[in-house]
Scaffold this motif. Structure first.
Motif, PDB file in Angstrom:
ATOM      1  N   ARG A  73       0.859  -1.163   0.000  1.00 47.92           N
ATOM      2  CA  ARG A  73       0.000   0.000   0.000  1.00 47.92           C
ATOM      3  C   ARG A  73       0.899   1.216   0.000  1.00 47.92           C
ATOM      4  O   ARG A  73       1.813   1.335   0.810  1.00 47.92           O
ATOM      5  CB  ARG A  73      -0.921   0.015   1.236  1.00 47.92           C
ATOM      6  CG  ARG A  73      -1.966  -1.075   1.194  1.00 47.92           C
ATOM      7  CD  ARG A  73      -2.997  -0.934   2.292  1.00 47.92           C
ATOM      8  NE  ARG A  73      -2.391  -1.110   3.600  1.00 47.92           N
ATOM      9  CZ  ARG A  73      -2.420  -0.198   4.555  1.00 47.92           C
ATOM     10  NH1 ARG A  73      -2.960   0.972   4.349  1.00 47.92           N
ATOM     11  NH2 ARG A  73      -1.886  -0.439   5.727  1.00 47.92           N
ATOM     12  N   ARG A  74       0.647   2.150  -0.919  1.00 48.33           N
ATOM     13  CA  ARG A  74       1.517   3.293  -1.096  1.00 48.33           C
ATOM     14  C   ARG A  74       0.738   4.566  -0.811  1.00 48.33           C
ATOM     15  O   ARG A  74      -0.375   4.741  -1.284  1.00 48.33           O
ATOM     16  CB  ARG A  74       2.015   3.318  -2.546  1.00 48.33           C
ATOM     17  CG  ARG A  74       2.877   4.523  -2.890  1.00 48.33           C
ATOM     18  CD  ARG A  74       3.166   4.543  -4.368  1.00 48.33           C
ATOM     19  NE  ARG A  74       1.930   4.738  -5.126  1.00 48.33           N
ATOM     20  CZ  ARG A  74       1.866   4.672  -6.444  1.00 48.33           C
ATOM     21  NH1 ARG A  74       2.914   4.376  -7.148  1.00 48.33           N
ATOM     22  NH2 ARG A  74       0.715   4.881  -7.064  1.00 48.33           N
ATOM     23  N   THR A  75       1.314   5.465  -0.026  1.00 51.54           N
ATOM     24  CA  THR A  75       0.708   6.757   0.225  1.00 51.54           C
ATOM     25  C   THR A  75       1.675   7.839  -0.222  1.00 51.54           C
ATOM     26  O   THR A  75       2.839   7.843   0.184  1.00 51.54           O
ATOM     27  CB  THR A  75       0.393   6.935   1.721  1.00 51.54           C
ATOM     28  OG1 THR A  75      -0.486   5.900   2.130  1.00 51.54           O
ATOM     29  CG2 THR A  75      -0.269   8.288   1.970  1.00 51.54           C
ATOM     30  N   THR A 124       7.205   9.026  -0.919  1.00 49.84           N
ATOM     31  CA  THR A 124       6.588   7.711  -1.035  1.00 49.84           C
ATOM     32  C   THR A 124       6.874   6.900   0.212  1.00 49.84           C
ATOM     33  O   THR A 124       8.025   6.716   0.598  1.00 49.84           O
ATOM     34  CB  THR A 124       7.123   6.958  -2.260  1.00 49.84           C
ATOM     35  OG1 THR A 124       6.843   7.740  -3.419  1.00 49.84           O
ATOM     36  CG2 THR A 124       6.462   5.602  -2.397  1.00 49.84           C
ATOM     37  N   SER A 173      -3.293   8.362  -5.314  1.00 46.80           N
ATOM     38  CA  SER A 173      -2.495   8.739  -4.144  1.00 46.80           C
ATOM     39  C   SER A 173      -2.248   7.567  -3.208  1.00 46.80           C
ATOM     40  O   SER A 173      -1.216   7.480  -2.566  1.00 46.80           O
ATOM     41  CB  SER A 173      -3.190   9.876  -3.384  1.00 46.80           C
ATOM     42  OG  SER A 173      -4.499   9.488  -3.013  1.00 46.80           O
ATOM     43  N   THR A 174      -3.233   6.679  -3.120  1.00 47.49           N
ATOM     44  CA  THR A 174      -3.105   5.517  -2.232  1.00 47.49           C
ATOM     45  C   THR A 174      -3.681   4.303  -2.932  1.00 47.49           C
ATOM     46  O   THR A 174      -4.711   4.400  -3.597  1.00 47.49           O
ATOM     47  CB  THR A 174      -3.891   5.741  -0.921  1.00 47.49           C
ATOM     48  OG1 THR A 174      -3.375   6.898  -0.264  1.00 47.49           O
ATOM     49  CG2 THR A 174      -3.755   4.551   0.022  1.00 47.49           C
ATOM     50  N   TRP A 175      -3.016   3.181  -2.814  1.00 46.03           N
ATOM     51  CA  TRP A 175      -3.579   1.964  -3.382  1.00 46.03           C
ATOM     52  C   TRP A 175      -3.253   0.771  -2.501  1.00 46.03           C
ATOM     53  O   TRP A 175      -2.277   0.780  -1.748  1.00 46.03           O
ATOM     54  CB  TRP A 175      -3.096   1.726  -4.818  1.00 46.03           C
ATOM     55  CG  TRP A 175      -1.603   1.559  -4.979  1.00 46.03           C
ATOM     56  CD1 TRP A 175      -0.702   2.520  -5.301  1.00 46.03           C
ATOM     57  CD2 TRP A 175      -0.849   0.345  -4.811  1.00 46.03           C
ATOM     58  NE1 TRP A 175       0.575   2.004  -5.347  1.00 46.03           N
ATOM     59  CE2 TRP A 175       0.508   0.666  -5.064  1.00 46.03           C
ATOM     60  CE3 TRP A 175      -1.198  -0.961  -4.486  1.00 46.03           C
ATOM     61  CZ2 TRP A 175       1.533  -0.278  -4.982  1.00 46.03           C
ATOM     62  CZ3 TRP A 175      -0.182  -1.914  -4.408  1.00 46.03           C
ATOM     63  CH2 TRP A 175       1.157  -1.563  -4.659  1.00 46.03           C
ATOM     64  N   ASN A 202      -6.477  -3.259   4.194  1.00 46.50           N
ATOM     65  CA  ASN A 202      -6.787  -2.756   2.861  1.00 46.50           C
ATOM     66  C   ASN A 202      -8.290  -2.537   2.691  1.00 46.50           C
ATOM     67  O   ASN A 202      -8.724  -1.535   2.127  1.00 46.50           O
ATOM     68  CB  ASN A 202      -6.294  -3.738   1.795  1.00 46.50           C
ATOM     69  CG  ASN A 202      -4.803  -3.609   1.518  1.00 46.50           C
ATOM     70  OD1 ASN A 202      -4.178  -2.627   1.891  1.00 46.50           O
ATOM     71  ND2 ASN A 202      -4.249  -4.620   0.859  1.00 46.50           N
ATOM     72  N   SER A 260      -9.492   0.481   5.017  1.00 42.27           N
ATOM     73  CA  SER A 260      -8.723   1.724   4.987  1.00 42.27           C
ATOM     74  C   SER A 260      -9.616   2.937   4.723  1.00 42.27           C
ATOM     75  O   SER A 260     -10.417   2.949   3.782  1.00 42.27           O
ATOM     76  CB  SER A 260      -7.638   1.651   3.910  1.00 42.27           C
ATOM     77  OG  SER A 260      -7.007   2.917   3.761  1.00 42.27           O
ATOM     78  N   ASN A 318      -8.382   5.640   3.721  1.00 42.53           N
ATOM     79  CA  ASN A 318      -7.644   6.424   2.730  1.00 42.53           C
ATOM     80  C   ASN A 318      -8.001   6.049   1.296  1.00 42.53           C
ATOM     81  O   ASN A 318      -7.429   6.596   0.359  1.00 42.53           O
ATOM     82  CB  ASN A 318      -6.132   6.250   2.923  1.00 42.53           C
ATOM     83  CG  ASN A 318      -5.668   6.799   4.255  1.00 42.53           C
ATOM     84  OD1 ASN A 318      -6.134   7.846   4.695  1.00 42.53           O
ATOM     85  ND2 ASN A 318      -4.758   6.078   4.911  1.00 42.53           N
ATOM     86  N   THR A 319      -8.920   5.093   1.131  1.00 40.39           N
ATOM     87  CA  THR A 319      -9.301   4.691  -0.215  1.00 40.39           C
ATOM     88  C   THR A 319     -10.762   5.037  -0.486  1.00 40.39           C
ATOM     89  O   THR A 319     -11.593   5.044   0.423  1.00 40.39           O
ATOM     90  CB  THR A 319      -9.084   3.178  -0.442  1.00 40.39           C
ATOM     91  OG1 THR A 319      -9.712   2.446   0.612  1.00 40.39           O
ATOM     92  CG2 THR A 319      -7.596   2.855  -0.464  1.00 40.39           C
TER      93      THR A 319
END
Length: 358
Positions: free
Chosen positions: A12-14, A20, A107-109, A140, A143, A145-146
């Motif tokens: 998971r990347r933010t 990064t 931005s986030t995955w 995930n 989250s 953030n998604t």
């Protein structure tokens, strides 16, 4: 016999101020599960819809907003699941595979991948429950953030392969599966206009909460669902009705009591009538009685159907016909009403639209 299931949880990347941050990579050990229960196997699209419903239900239960399905990306994610099935290798997407799928400003995955040895699963809960019982996969799914998820399921001879791709983007505009209207599963249905009118009036929200992008027009209507529709349609609020013994814990309990308080229902087990039978499918004769009481219909100059003689609902059926709410059940002749036939959700939409002149 046992069915084998493997899981992986992805990176998971933010992105924050062009920094990064890698938030963990976990590879989970194989899990062994009992073989799935017997039942009709789901199609890939039905499996994806099932997963979306469970994902959003768990997000709501944990205080997170529901995710929108990225329907336009599902084909590509599904193709990836098919690709790894062909390779026989449970793995995550490479950046070269993933980047063309996600919006440029992602931005986030997060990515969940699973494989089940059976190609004949009758439900998606086996896969979803495993995800939720694994800390990385659960993170995930829940989250905050998604915003979106694309789901790709491939079902082949070597099992069921599932990829879940979660992401956020400020520019992405998720398409509706249906080009017009609220629900995607009523497209082409003869009841589509009635269903959309019912939704516009606030009488139905859908059949798959909390996502509610489906109406399930071909499913049979239950007595509990009927109570909810009539309560919304009539604006009933009083709850001084019969405290039926079989609706405790039902999501429709309050609606059932309101329906009873308004004199629209007496119960389902006369003469005692201490039960409502909320999970029983609604019969057409029962539906006639509900609507006649709810609307206060009295005229009996309707069609004298040939198949309702001796039915306890004969008078209600004739009143419903006199009001123009039903024409019959065997067009174009329409000399029968089919009082013991079950009512579908699509048919109920048509009945209510005519009854309420929507």
């Amino acid at each position: 016999m046992v069915a084998r299931t493997f899981l992986e949880v992805g990176l998971r990347r933010t992105l924050l101020h062009k920094l990064t941050v890698l938030v963990g990579l976990a590879m989970l050990a194989p899990l062994l599960l009992s073989a799935p229960s017997a039942g009709a196997a789901l199609s890939a699209e039905s499996f994806e819809d099932c997963l979306l419903d469970l994902i959003n239900a768990d997000r709501v239960a944990n205080g997170a907003a529901t995710l929108h399905m990225a329907y336009d990306l599902n084909d590509e994610v599904r193709a990836f699941s098919q690709k790894i099935a062909g390779e026989g290798d449970l793995r995550h997407m490479t950046s070269a595979e993933r980047n063309p799928i996600l919006p440029d400003d992602t931005s986030t995955w997060g990515e969940n991948v699973a494989w089940h040895s059976s190609p004949n699963l009758s439900g998606c809960s086996t896969i979803h429950d495993m995800f939720m019982n694994s800390a990385g996969h659960r993170a995930n799914i829940l989250s905050r953030n998604t915003q979106y998820v694309s789901l790709g399921v491939y079902i082949g001879g070597n099992g069921t392969w599932v990829t879940e791709l979660f992401f956020s983007s400020s520019s992405y505009d998720p398409p509706r599966r249906s080009a017009d209207g609220l629900f995607w599963d009523d497209d082409g249905s003869v009841f589509e206009p009635d269903i959309e009118r019912l939704a516009a009036a606030g009488i139905t929200e859908g059949c798959n909460p909390p996502t509610n992008d489906r109406y399930c027009p071909d499913d049979y209507l239950t007595r509990g669902q009927m109570a909810a529709m009539l309560v919304r349609a009539l604006g009933l609020t009083a709850t001084s009705g019969t405290d039926f013994i079989d609706d405790n814990g039902s999501v429709f309990e309050a609606d059932i009591e309101r329906l009873s308080a308004a004199g629209v229902t007496a119960g389902c087990n006369p003469p005692v009538n201490n039960q409502y039978c909320p999970d029983s499918n609604l019969k057409r004769g029962q539906m006639a009685a509900f609507l006649v009481r709810a609307l206060g219909l009295t005229a009996t100059s309707g069609t004298d159907f040939t198949d309702d003689n001796d039915s306890i609902f004969e008078t209600d059926i004739e009143r419903l016909s006199a009001a123009g709410i039903t024409a019959g059940c065997n067009p174009p002749v329409n000399d029968r009403f089919c009082p013991d036939g079950l009512v579908t959700r699509g048919q109920m939409a048509a009945f209510l639209v005519r009854a309420l002149d929507l």
